[in-house]
Design a protein around this motif. Structure first.
Motif, PDB file in Angstrom:
ATOM      1  N   UNK A  93      47.615  53.220  41.496  1.00 23.66           N
ATOM      2  CA  UNK A  93      47.434  52.103  40.528  1.00 23.66           C
ATOM      3  C   UNK A  93      47.033  50.938  41.465  1.00 23.66           C
ATOM      4  N   UNK A  94      47.692  50.829  42.734  1.00 18.71           N
ATOM      5  CA  UNK A  94      47.775  49.718  43.681  1.00 18.71           C
ATOM      6  C   UNK A  94      46.157  49.737  44.300  1.00 18.71           C
ATOM      7  N   UNK A  95      45.757  50.974  44.589  1.00 16.67           N
ATOM      8  CA  UNK A  95      44.304  51.093  45.073  1.00 16.67           C
ATOM      9  C   UNK A  95      43.301  50.601  44.093  1.00 16.67           C
ATOM     10  N   UNK A  96      43.443  50.926  42.911  1.00 15.23           N
ATOM     11  CA  UNK A  96      42.590  50.498  41.881  1.00 15.23           C
ATOM     12  C   UNK A  96      42.616  49.007  41.870  1.00 15.23           C
ATOM     13  N   UNK A  97      43.719  48.673  41.614  1.00 16.35           N
ATOM     14  CA  UNK A  97      43.992  47.134  41.573  1.00 16.35           C
ATOM     15  C   UNK A  97      43.260  46.356  42.648  1.00 16.35           C
ATOM     16  N   UNK A  98      43.215  46.896  43.786  1.00 19.38           N
ATOM     17  CA  UNK A  98      42.741  46.259  45.146  1.00 19.38           C
ATOM     18  C   UNK A  98      41.161  46.284  44.915  1.00 19.38           C
ATOM     19  N   UNK A  99      40.369  47.247  44.110  1.00 16.11           N
ATOM     20  CA  UNK A  99      39.124  47.259  44.051  1.00 16.11           C
ATOM     21  C   UNK A  99      38.706  46.145  43.011  1.00 16.11           C
ATOM     22  N   UNK A 100      39.785  45.879  41.897  1.00 11.35           N
ATOM     23  CA  UNK A 100      39.499  44.946  40.917  1.00 11.35           C
ATOM     24  C   UNK A 100      39.469  43.765  41.587  1.00 11.35           C
ATOM     25  N   UNK A 101      40.475  43.622  42.443  1.00 11.63           N
ATOM     26  CA  UNK A 101      40.702  42.266  43.179  1.00 11.63           C
ATOM     27  C   UNK A 101      39.414  41.842  44.145  1.00 11.63           C
ATOM     28  N   UNK A 102      38.713  42.840  44.538  1.00  8.92           N
ATOM     29  CA  UNK A 102      37.487  42.849  45.433  1.00  8.92           C
ATOM     30  C   UNK A 102      36.522  42.209  44.423  1.00  8.92           C
ATOM     31  N   UNK A 103      36.189  42.677  43.089  1.00  6.31           N
ATOM     32  CA  UNK A 103      35.442  42.469  42.251  1.00  6.31           C
ATOM     33  C   UNK A 103      35.723  40.958  41.924  1.00  6.31           C
ATOM     34  N   UNK A 104      36.867  40.464  41.742  1.00 10.99           N
ATOM     35  CA  UNK A 104      37.115  39.098  41.223  1.00 10.99           C
ATOM     36  C   UNK A 104      36.998  37.941  42.393  1.00 10.99           C
ATOM     37  N   UNK A 105      36.710  38.708  43.646  1.00 14.63           N
ATOM     38  CA  UNK A 105      36.034  37.624  44.515  1.00 14.63           C
ATOM     39  C   UNK A 105      34.425  37.373  44.642  1.00 14.63           C
ATOM     40  N   UNK A 106      33.893  38.071  43.792  1.00 15.03           N
ATOM     41  CA  UNK A 106      32.322  38.078  43.787  1.00 15.03           C
ATOM     42  C   UNK A 106      31.978  37.266  42.748  1.00 15.03           C
ATOM     43  N   UNK A 107      30.872  36.863  42.810  1.00  9.47           N
ATOM     44  CA  UNK A 107      30.152  35.895  41.577  1.00  9.47           C
ATOM     45  C   UNK A 107      29.885  37.040  40.499  1.00  9.47           C
ATOM     46  N   UNK A 108      29.471  36.636  39.415  1.00  3.33           N
ATOM     47  CA  UNK A 108      29.595  37.659  38.104  1.00  3.33           C
ATOM     48  C   UNK A 108      28.490  38.476  38.104  1.00  3.33           C
ATOM     49  N   UNK A 109      27.341  38.222  38.581  1.00  5.90           N
ATOM     50  CA  UNK A 109      26.147  39.399  38.649  1.00  5.90           C
ATOM     51  C   UNK A 109      26.687  40.458  39.601  1.00  5.90           C
ATOM     52  N   UNK A 110      26.800  39.994  40.827  1.00  2.94           N
ATOM     53  CA  UNK A 110      27.389  40.796  42.056  1.00  2.94           C
ATOM     54  C   UNK A 110      28.482  41.751  41.593  1.00  2.94           C
ATOM     55  N   UNK A 111      29.483  41.397  40.910  1.00  6.42           N
ATOM     56  CA  UNK A 111      30.659  41.954  40.422  1.00  6.42           C
ATOM     57  C   UNK A 111      30.098  43.209  39.470  1.00  6.42           C
ATOM     58  N   UNK A 112      29.122  42.581  38.440  1.00  4.55           N
ATOM     59  CA  UNK A 112      28.701  43.461  37.500  1.00  4.55           C
ATOM     60  C   UNK A 112      27.824  44.646  38.009  1.00  4.55           C
ATOM     61  N   UNK A 113      27.295  44.456  39.169  1.00  7.29           N
ATOM     62  CA  UNK A 113      26.432  45.471  39.923  1.00  7.29           C
ATOM     63  C   UNK A 113      27.435  46.354  40.724  1.00  7.29           C
TER      64      UNK A 113
END
Length: 95
Positions: free
Chosen positions: A16-36
């Motif tokens: 769960x922590x590993x998946x949370x880290x991935x989501x955390x990385x997405x949160x650091x990106x702008x919307x379009x990059x995160x969606x991609x």
């Protein structure tokens, strides 16, 4: 003490922590990059990994109380479900 059960619990927390880290990385990106990144994630993972991320991301949406973060996580979750539907060519439901 049931050591096997304890070890499974520890493994679940780590996963769960590993998946949370991935989501955390997405949160650091702008919307379009995160969606991609979300679309690429779904395309490159096994069914079990997609299912686990689905559960983790939904849980993060439900348990985040900051309105701005919650709105962004909900958008990520909706994007994830669209990517999942396109990848598997059917809506697979919710965890």
């Amino acid at each position: 003490m049931d050591w096997q059960r304890l070890l499974h619990g520890v493994a679940d927390v780590a996963q769960g922590a590993a998946y949370g880290m991935v989501v955390g990385q997405w949160s650091q990106l702008d919307d379009n990059t995160a969606f991609n990144q979300i679309f690429q994630y779904v395309q490159s993972r096994s069914v079990a990994e997609v299912d686990a991320m689905d559960q983790t991301l939904l849980g993060m949406c439900v348990n985040t109380f900051d309105p701005t973060q919650r709105r962004r996580l909900t958008t990520f979750y909706a994007t994830f479900k669209v990517a999942e539907t396109l990848h598997f060519q059917q809506f697979r439901g919710f965890p």
